[in-house]
Every structure is written in structure tokens, then in C-alpha cells.
Design an enzyme around this catalytic site. Structure first.
Site, PDB file in Angstrom:
ATOM      1  CD  GLU A  85      32.302  52.158 -16.148  1.00 26.14           C
ATOM      2  OE1 GLU A  85      31.545  51.396 -15.528  1.00 26.14           O
ATOM      3  OE2 GLU A  85      33.508  51.934 -16.332  1.00 26.14           O
ATOM      4  CD  GLU A 116      38.767  59.910   5.057  1.00 21.90           C
ATOM      5  OE1 GLU A 116      38.713  59.214   6.086  1.00 21.90           O
ATOM      6  OE2 GLU A 116      39.170  59.483   3.960  1.00 21.90           O
TER       7      GLU A 116
END
Length: 299
Positions: A85, A116
Site C-alpha cells: 500500500e 514457518e
């Protein structure tokens, strides 16, 4: 690390939601909404630590470095979301703020199980973007124990980059691997262990604060207006014109003309109109003012 999981606040049971499985829809919503009231307060308590992260980030930007968010699952997605953004909001190059998620880009839309658990993968992903000592790395993990993030922070710190650990547990494991820890303790989730709820909301707030504050401090705002918005579609074009008219007081048509003459650069258009100068003169004034419109206008 598995045996420590049940001791984490993020894995504790919320006493207020013990009977949520038998509750009516409105009761569920009220329980969740009441619990959400705690988030902003928890973030407030971490403001001094968040400020340090902002200062790290600003210094990186001024040195030509970048801000890198890195995490797994929801934590990784939040980092990617904040990063993508920045270009439309602040006209930043894509490499200036980057989000990395364990498992690669595909993991943003589809979970990559086990990604992960590999600290070496965190190291490899940072090496792949040519991390340097000028950069700031923010490792995000609600639990504060994700191996992928630990590996990434250890590597970043070893090469001299500034490091921040963002978690939702006190004395988190990742906190020990960073120059600065931000531990936003929002308490047990309404649905036990579902850190996509309060923990994720808290982290979204913190990431918004870090990126937005840093951009404001770089001169990408005038008053509370986004003066470096990237004019890439009709909505953003209209926003740009409105920003120009609000700051300079000119008509819509004059603002549009200046925006076009400035090659869609809102900052340049504002300085052109405010100082009654050409595009080239406005660009020079902005360069002399280090990109700060207020300084360029007041010269």
C-alpha cells in the site's frame, strides 16, 4: 519450543468466551467487540517502543535503505499488505518497503504448511533481496517464537541492519533477537489461539503507525493531506486535484492544469501554484527543501 506453547498469553483461554459455542449471533458479536476494546490500549502502552522503530525506519530511508517486514502466516500477510500500500499512497518505489512471507508469494493466498519452521528460510529470503546494513527489518510473530522470523532477525542483525521484533507476548523469543522489541499484549483471544483476531488487529495498527509516521517525517504530507499520492487511476486523480485545491485555493480547472503540467506529481503542482513558478523551478525548490512542500512554499 513446543512445550512452551501453552504458557503463552496468545494461547491462553479467555474466561469471557468459555461458552461462546452456545451463544446466539449477537452475543458472539458483543463478546468479540468488548474484547476488541483492549487492543488500542495495549498498543498505547508500546508507543515508546514503536517510536524507536519509526526512528530506525526513518534513518534507513534517509540512507537510501529499505524497510522490510518478514513473518509467516497472518503475520507475514500483514507485512505484505502494509508494504504494497506504500507505493500508491506515498509514491515510493516498490523496493523501499517490502513484505516477505514464509513460503513465498503464493503463501499470501494459500497457507504453506511448515514454512514457518525453517530459520534458514528466513535467512535465505533476506539474502534474496540483498539486505544491507542500511536497512531496517521488522520480524512479525504473534506468538513471538516463529523459527522463520528468528532466523531472519539473527541474520539481519549479524550484517548490521536495524532489527525490530513485533509480537503479542511478553519476553518473546524473537524479542531477544532484535535491537528493539514491541510486545503488544492484547490478552487471550476469544477463540483460543486464533491470533488472526486481536493480535493481528494490534499488529496491523502498529505497522500502519510505523510506515505512515515514517512517510510523514520524510515530507510526504502537508498538514494531514497525502501530497505524494501516486496518480494511477481516476479516484486517485480526483483525490490529487482535491488536495491541490485545498492547499492552494485555486479552482478545480487550475488544479487539473497544474497536475497535468507537473507530470502528475502532486507536490510539484502545489509548489508551482503556491509560488507561481514553472515546473522546473518547482522541482528545484523541492530539491532544495529536501522534498518538504512546506519548506519549498515558505522559501
Amino acid at each position: 519450543m513446543q512445550h512452551n506453547l501453552k504458557t503463552l498469553t496468545t494461547e491462553s483461554r479467555n474466561e469471557r468466551s468459555m461458552q461462546i459455542d452456545t451463544a446466539e449471533p449477537m452475543d458472539i458479536l458483543k463478546i468479540m467487540n468488548d474484547d476488541d476494546q483492549k487492543i488500542a490500549k495495549a498498543v498505547e502502552e508500546e508507543l515508546p517502543n514503536i517510536e524507536v522503530a519509526v526512528r530506525y525506519t526513518l534513518e534507513s530511508f534517509k540512507q537510501g535503505g529499505k524497510l522490510v517486514y518478514i513473518g509467516a502466516g497472518t503475520s507475514g500477510r500483514l507485512g505484505v499488505l502494509d508494504a504494497v500500500e506504500c507505493p500508491p499512497t506515498f509514491s515510493t518505489p516498490p523496493e523501499m518497503v517490502q513484505g516477505i512471507i514464509a513460503g513465498g508469494e503464493n503463501a499470501f493466498v494459500k497457507a504453506v504448511e511448515g514454512a514457518e519452521d525453517k530459520p534458514e528460510a528466513g535467512v535465505a529470503d533476506l539474502k534474496a533481496i540483498n539486505l544491507t546494513e542500511k536497512d531496517t527489518v521488522i520480524g512479525i510473530a504473534a506468538s513471538g517464537r516463529t523459527p522463520y522470523v528468528i532466523g531472519a532477525l539473527q541474520y539481519a542483525r549479524s550484517i548490521g541492519a536495524k532489527t525490530v521484533a513485533l509480537s503479542c507476548n511478553k519476553n518473546a523469543l524473537i524479542s531477544k533477537e532484535a535491537d528493539q522489541a514491541i510486545e503488544v499484549v492484547v490478552g487471550p483471544e476469544v477463540l483460543t489461539g486464533s491470533t488472526r483476531l486481536k493480535a493481528a488487529t494490534a499488529h496491523k495498527m502498529v505497522l500502519n503507525m510505523i510506515s505512515t509516521s515514517s512517510m510523514i517525517l520524510l515530507g510526504k504530507a502537508y498538514e494531514n493531506l497525502m501530497i505524494d499520492v501516486h496518480v494511477s487511476n481516476e479516484k486517485l486523480k480526483e483525490r490529487a486535484i482535491n488536495i491541490i485545491t485545498r492547499i492552494t485555493g485555486v479552482s478545480y480547472e487550475e488544479a487539473l492544469e497544474a497536475l497535468q503540467a507537473s507530470n502528475q506529481q502532486v507536490k510539484v503542482a502545489i509548489v508551482m501554484l503556491a509560488n507561481n513558478v514553472t515546473k522546473d523551478e518547482a522541482v528545484k525548490l523541492l530539491e532544495e527543501a529536501d522534498g518538504y512542500v512546506r519548506r519549498a512554499i515558505n522559501k
